[in-house]
Design a protein around this motif. Structure first.
Motif, PDB file in Angstrom:
ATOM      1  N   SER A 163      44.899  41.376  31.073  1.00  0.00           N
ATOM      2  CA  SER A 163      45.610  40.101  31.192  1.00  0.00           C
ATOM      3  C   SER A 163      44.647  38.963  31.457  1.00  0.00           C
ATOM      4  CB  SER A 163      46.638  40.170  32.334  1.00  0.00           C
ATOM      5  OG  SER A 163      47.584  41.171  32.097  1.00  0.00           O
ATOM      6  N   ILE A 164      43.580  39.232  32.238  1.00  0.00           N
ATOM      7  CA  ILE A 164      42.599  38.185  32.536  1.00  0.00           C
ATOM      8  C   ILE A 164      41.177  38.735  32.424  1.00  0.00           C
ATOM      9  CG2 ILE A 164      44.131  36.929  34.106  1.00  0.00           C
ATOM     10  CD1 ILE A 164      42.432  38.042  36.430  1.00  0.00           C
ATOM     11  N   ILE A 165      40.239  37.843  32.104  1.00  0.00           N
ATOM     12  CA  ILE A 165      38.812  38.112  32.235  1.00  0.00           C
ATOM     13  C   ILE A 165      38.345  37.365  33.480  1.00  0.00           C
ATOM     14  CG2 ILE A 165      36.523  37.873  31.202  1.00  0.00           C
ATOM     15  CD1 ILE A 165      38.294  39.728  29.605  1.00  0.00           C
ATOM     16  N   LEU A 166      37.783  38.100  34.431  1.00  0.00           N
ATOM     17  CA  LEU A 166      37.317  37.528  35.690  1.00  0.00           C
ATOM     18  C   LEU A 166      35.797  37.635  35.712  1.00  0.00           C
ATOM     19  CD1 LEU A 166      38.198  36.336  38.415  1.00  0.00           C
ATOM     20  CD2 LEU A 166      38.469  38.665  39.274  1.00  0.00           C
ATOM     21  N   ALA A 167      35.124  36.493  35.630  1.00  0.00           N
ATOM     22  CA  ALA A 167      33.669  36.469  35.497  1.00  0.00           C
ATOM     23  C   ALA A 167      33.029  35.849  36.736  1.00  0.00           C
ATOM     24  CB  ALA A 167      33.270  35.677  34.254  1.00  0.00           C
ATOM     25  N   ASP A 168      32.130  36.603  37.368  1.00  0.00           N
ATOM     26  CA  ASP A 168      31.462  36.164  38.588  1.00  0.00           C
ATOM     27  C   ASP A 168      30.023  35.760  38.269  1.00  0.00           C
ATOM     28  OD1 ASP A 168      30.711  35.678  41.192  1.00  0.00           O
ATOM     29  OD2 ASP A 168      30.480  37.788  41.724  1.00  0.00           O
ATOM     30  N   GLU A 169      29.738  34.455  38.282  1.00  0.00           N
ATOM     31  CA  GLU A 169      28.400  33.926  37.980  1.00  0.00           C
ATOM     32  C   GLU A 169      27.821  34.597  36.721  1.00  0.00           C
ATOM     33  OE1 GLU A 169      27.258  31.411  39.551  1.00  0.00           O
ATOM     34  OE2 GLU A 169      27.988  31.439  41.625  1.00  0.00           O
ATOM     35  N   PRO A 170      28.533  34.551  35.593  1.00  0.00           N
ATOM     36  CA  PRO A 170      28.135  35.359  34.432  1.00  0.00           C
ATOM     37  C   PRO A 170      26.828  34.928  33.780  1.00  0.00           C
ATOM     38  CG  PRO A 170      29.883  33.836  33.837  1.00  0.00           C
ATOM     39  CD  PRO A 170      29.739  33.747  35.326  1.00  0.00           C
ATOM     40  N   THR A 171      26.343  33.718  34.068  1.00  0.00           N
ATOM     41  CA  THR A 171      25.082  33.266  33.474  1.00  0.00           C
ATOM     42  C   THR A 171      23.960  33.226  34.513  1.00  0.00           C
ATOM     43  OG1 THR A 171      25.590  30.931  33.891  1.00  0.00           O
ATOM     44  CG2 THR A 171      26.332  31.855  31.800  1.00  0.00           C
ATOM     45  N   GLY A 172      24.228  33.738  35.711  1.00  0.00           N
ATOM     46  CA  GLY A 172      23.275  33.603  36.813  1.00  0.00           C
ATOM     47  C   GLY A 172      21.925  34.250  36.568  1.00  0.00           C
TER      48      GLY A 172
END
Length: 237
Positions: A163-172
């Motif tokens: 249902s969702i994409i949850l991205a945590d600092e994906p370009t960090g």
């Protein structure tokens, strides 16, 4: 009804000598196919909010419903089921199995879902094709660039049709050029209908979202629409 509905979410941690208030009454709704960035300085509560949204943690008090289901009262097994069926995670550090191929890394959530070997492979191949890695399926993480590793992680997040994409600092952990490529891919995924929730401390990354929720000291201090989000005419995927 909002896909994510949170009312007066409180999260406290008992650190022995003191009680830490990570969230102090956060209230927010996120609708299907929104593109939302969650921002805040270190210690603001954004990671705690992300963990609760992602069913990695439960609130101390308050109401959280996900797709109409009351998540705030679920046990660990029920939370794990929600995570596996409805949420795709993308982490800063990729979290890939180093000795496994890209294909096997993407298949992993489907193992837990109980799919057959044939169905797992078929869906994992489709997910890797969708992120432009159809020619890298047999490569292991150390044979891929940072951007390619993040694409594998995104394919893994997509494979269960969440249902969702949850991205945590994906370009960090990426250079600026590769970071732009990943944000192009997120833009394309949102255009295709995915609900995107991005946790970041970088304003230029948050500017890709259509809405920014800002936290400070465990409270939501702003919830604002982005007037001119960064977009791309043709995302390269």
């Amino acid at each position: 009804m909002a896909l994510i509905h949170m009312v007066d979410i409180v999260k406290t941690y008992d650190m022995g000598a003191e009680l830490v208030h990570a969230l102090s009454g956060a209230t927010v709704d996120i609708n299907e196919n929104e593109y939302v960035a969650i921002m805040g300085p270190s210690g603001s509560g954004k990671s705690t909010l992300m963990n609760i949204i992602g069913c990695l943690d439960t609130p101390t008090s308050g109401l959280y419903t996900f797709g109409g289901e009351n998540v705030s009262e679920m046990d660990d097994n029920e939370l794990a089921d929600i995570r596996n069926r409805k949420i795709g995670f993308v982490f800063q550090t990729f979290n890939l199995l180093p000795r496994s191929t890209a294909l096997h890394n993407v298949e992993l959530p489907l193992v837990y879902a109980g799919l057959s070997s044939h169905d797992r492979r078929e869906r994992a191949e489709e997910a890797l094709d969708a992120v432009g890695l159809g020619d890298r399926m047999t490569h292991k993480p150390n044979e891929l660039s940072g951007g390619q590793r993040q694409r594998v992680a995104i394919a893994r997040a997509l494979v269960n049709d969440p249902s969702i994409i949850l991205a945590d600092e994906p370009t960090g952990n990426l250079d600026s050029k590769t970071g732009i490529e990943i944000m192009q891919l997120f833009h394309e995924l949102h255009r295709r209908g995915n609900t995107m929730i991005l946790v970041t401390h970088e304003e230029d990354i948050a500017a890709h979202a259509h809405r920014i929720v800002r936290l400070f000291d465990g409270k939501i201090v702003a919830d604002e629409k982005v007037d001119n989000p960064t977009t791309y005419e043709a995302a390269t995927v």
